[in-house]
Design a protein around this motif. Structure first.
Motif, short mmCIF file in Angstrom:
data_model
loop_
_atom_site.label_atom_id
_atom_site.label_comp_id
_atom_site.label_asym_id
_atom_site.label_seq_id
_atom_site.Cartn_x
_atom_site.Cartn_y
_atom_site.Cartn_z
N GLY A 115 0.84 -1.19 0.00
CA GLY A 115 0.00 0.00 0.00
C GLY A 115 0.88 1.24 0.00
O GLY A 115 2.07 1.18 0.32
N ARG A 116 0.29 2.36 -0.33
CA ARG A 116 1.03 3.60 -0.40
C ARG A 116 1.39 4.08 1.00
O ARG A 116 0.89 3.55 2.02
N SER A 117 2.27 5.06 1.11
CA SER A 117 2.63 5.64 2.40
C SER A 117 1.38 6.19 3.09
O SER A 117 0.57 6.87 2.47
N GLY A 118 1.24 5.87 4.37
CA GLY A 118 0.08 6.33 5.12
C GLY A 118 -1.14 5.44 4.99
O GLY A 118 -2.21 5.79 5.51
N ALA A 119 -0.99 4.28 4.35
CA ALA A 119 -2.14 3.40 4.16
C ALA A 119 -2.54 2.67 5.44
O ALA A 119 -3.63 2.11 5.52
N GLY A 120 -1.64 2.63 6.44
CA GLY A 120 -1.95 1.96 7.69
C GLY A 120 -1.17 0.68 7.91
O GLY A 120 -1.41 -0.04 8.89
N LYS A 121 -0.20 0.39 7.04
CA LYS A 121 0.54 -0.87 7.12
C LYS A 121 1.33 -0.99 8.43
O LYS A 121 1.26 -2.01 9.11
N SER A 122 2.10 0.05 8.75
CA SER A 122 2.91 -0.02 9.96
C SER A 122 2.05 -0.03 11.22
O SER A 122 2.36 -0.74 12.18
N THR A 123 0.98 0.74 11.21
CA THR A 123 0.08 0.73 12.37
C THR A 123 -0.53 -0.64 12.57
O THR A 123 -0.67 -1.11 13.70
N LEU A 124 -0.87 -1.32 11.48
CA LEU A 124 -1.44 -2.67 11.60
C LEU A 124 -0.45 -3.61 12.28
O LEU A 124 -0.83 -4.36 13.19
N ASP A 135 8.59 -4.77 9.51
CA ASP A 135 8.05 -3.49 9.04
C ASP A 135 9.04 -2.85 8.06
O ASP A 135 10.05 -2.29 8.47
N GLU A 136 8.75 -2.99 6.77
CA GLU A 136 9.61 -2.47 5.70
C GLU A 136 11.07 -2.92 5.91
O GLU A 136 11.99 -2.09 5.99
N PRO A 137 11.33 -4.22 5.98
CA PRO A 137 12.66 -4.70 6.36
C PRO A 137 13.75 -4.43 5.32
O PRO A 137 14.94 -4.50 5.65
N ILE A 138 13.38 -4.13 4.06
CA ILE A 138 14.40 -3.92 3.04
C ILE A 138 14.34 -2.52 2.43
O ILE A 138 15.04 -2.24 1.47
N CYS A 145 5.02 -9.24 6.59
CA CYS A 145 5.94 -8.13 6.35
C CYS A 145 5.31 -7.08 5.45
O CYS A 145 4.62 -7.39 4.48
N ASN A 146 5.57 -5.82 5.81
CA ASN A 146 5.21 -4.70 4.96
C ASN A 146 6.28 -4.56 3.89
O ASN A 146 7.47 -4.53 4.20
N LEU A 147 5.84 -4.45 2.63
CA LEU A 147 6.79 -4.36 1.53
C LEU A 147 6.42 -3.20 0.62
O LEU A 147 5.24 -2.92 0.39
N HIS A 148 7.46 -2.56 0.11
CA HIS A 148 7.23 -1.39 -0.75
C HIS A 148 7.00 -1.78 -2.21
O HIS A 148 6.19 -1.15 -2.90
N THR A 149 7.70 -2.79 -2.69
CA THR A 149 7.64 -3.09 -4.11
C THR A 149 6.78 -4.32 -4.39
O THR A 149 6.79 -5.30 -3.66
N GLU A 202 0.99 6.91 -6.04
CA GLU A 202 2.32 6.34 -5.86
C GLU A 202 2.55 5.10 -6.71
O GLU A 202 3.53 4.38 -6.54
N ALA A 203 1.64 4.85 -7.65
CA ALA A 203 1.73 3.63 -8.45
C ALA A 203 3.02 3.56 -9.25
O ALA A 203 3.65 2.50 -9.32
N ASP A 204 3.44 4.67 -9.84
CA ASP A 204 4.66 4.64 -10.65
C ASP A 204 5.87 4.24 -9.82
O ASP A 204 6.73 3.48 -10.27
N ALA A 205 5.93 4.75 -8.58
CA ALA A 205 7.06 4.39 -7.71
C ALA A 205 7.01 2.92 -7.34
O ALA A 205 8.04 2.25 -7.26
#
Length: 269
Positions: free
Chosen positions: A34-43, A169-172, A200-204, A244-247
């Motif tokens: 999910g994009r930044s601020g989507a709630g992943k880390s809070t979850l 939480d975003e380990p990489i 795990c929360n992942l960016h890509t 943030e889709a392009d990123a």
């Protein structure tokens, strides 16, 4: 099984997680995107009880996680180990001592305060480091290690907790491609070999597709996708990430190094 039932967390007028309901079987490897601020880390922090829910329930088997306090809460945080993007190591301490802090919950207070560890505990920590290819750094100060090395030490510290669930939480997110691959390979090995549930929360996107059995997409605090990687279409991914889709699709920094062949594959829209 870990079960979330209408789990909600508010910060003032902002709802970071809204009525999240999930069943996660033991031994599954789950990626949250999910994009930044989507709630992943809070979850993830809700699952570990680093923050308390505003509403809803978290249960693990017969345990009401949201109601735990004191010693029982400390035991849960050991069972549900957490790995952070910032590593959270004590730089002035040597690597072995950093790993051994994962055993503090099992020690009497006087040993924990004095950092007195038994030969058996030290051997256990060395084995965890060796599994991550880091045993040779045991006597180095943690601050002398690279980011990727520090993250592997953090994983070893989580392993010595003997957890049933491992949260990452975003380990990489802050790692170069080679170290990102090493860390993700290590997490998958822990999941497969030990049967530990990994969330795990992942960016890509390609990283999540390659490594995870199941992908959960979050948007504005809500779960908007829950399925296997092959069901995550490009169109759905773009809806999850929005602006943030392009990123999210520009994955040359991680996925190309993680798996060159997989990075060229795309799930059809």
């Amino acid at each position: 099984m870990l079960r979330l039932d209408k789990l909600t967390r508010r910060f003032g007028d902002t709802t970071a997680v809204h009525a999240a309901s999930l069943d996660i079987p033991d031994g599954q490897m789950v990626g949250i995107i999910g994009r930044s601020g989507a709630g992943k880390s809070t979850l993830l922090r809700l699952l570990n009880r680093l923050v308390d829910p505003s509403e809803g329930h978290i249960t693990y088997g017969d345990t009401d996680v949201a109601a735990l306090k004191g010693r029982e809460l400390r035991a849960w945080r050991s069972d549900c180990a957490m790995i952070f993007q910032q590593f959270n190591l004590v730089g002035r301490l040597d690597v072995l001592t950093n790993v051994l802090t994962g055993r503090l919950h099992e020690m009497p207070p006087w040993r924990a305060m004095a950092q007195v560890f038994t030969p058996r505990e030290r051997a256990f920590a060395i084995r965890a480091l060796d599994r991550l290819g880091m045993a040779h750094t045991a006597l180095q100060r943690a601050e002398t290690l690279s980011g990727g090395q520090q993250q592997r030490v953090a994983i070893a510290r989580a392993l010595v907790q003997e957890p049933r669930i491992l949260l990452a939480d975003e380990p990489i997110a802050s790692l170069d491609p080679l170290n990102a691959r090493i860390v993700m390979d290590a997490l998958r090995d822990i999941n497969r070999r030990d049967g530990i549930t990994v969330i795990c929360n992942l960016h890509t996107l390609d990283t999540a597709r390659q490594y995870c059995d199941r992908i959960i997409g979050m948007q504005a605090g809500r779960i908007v996708f829950d399925g296997t990687p092959d069901l995550l279409t490009t169109q759905m991914a773009r809806e999850i990430y929005g602006a943030e889709a392009d990123a999210a699709f520009d994955e040359t920094a991680t996925s190309t190094a993680l798996a060159p062949s997989a990075a060229r594959q795309r799930v059809p829209a």
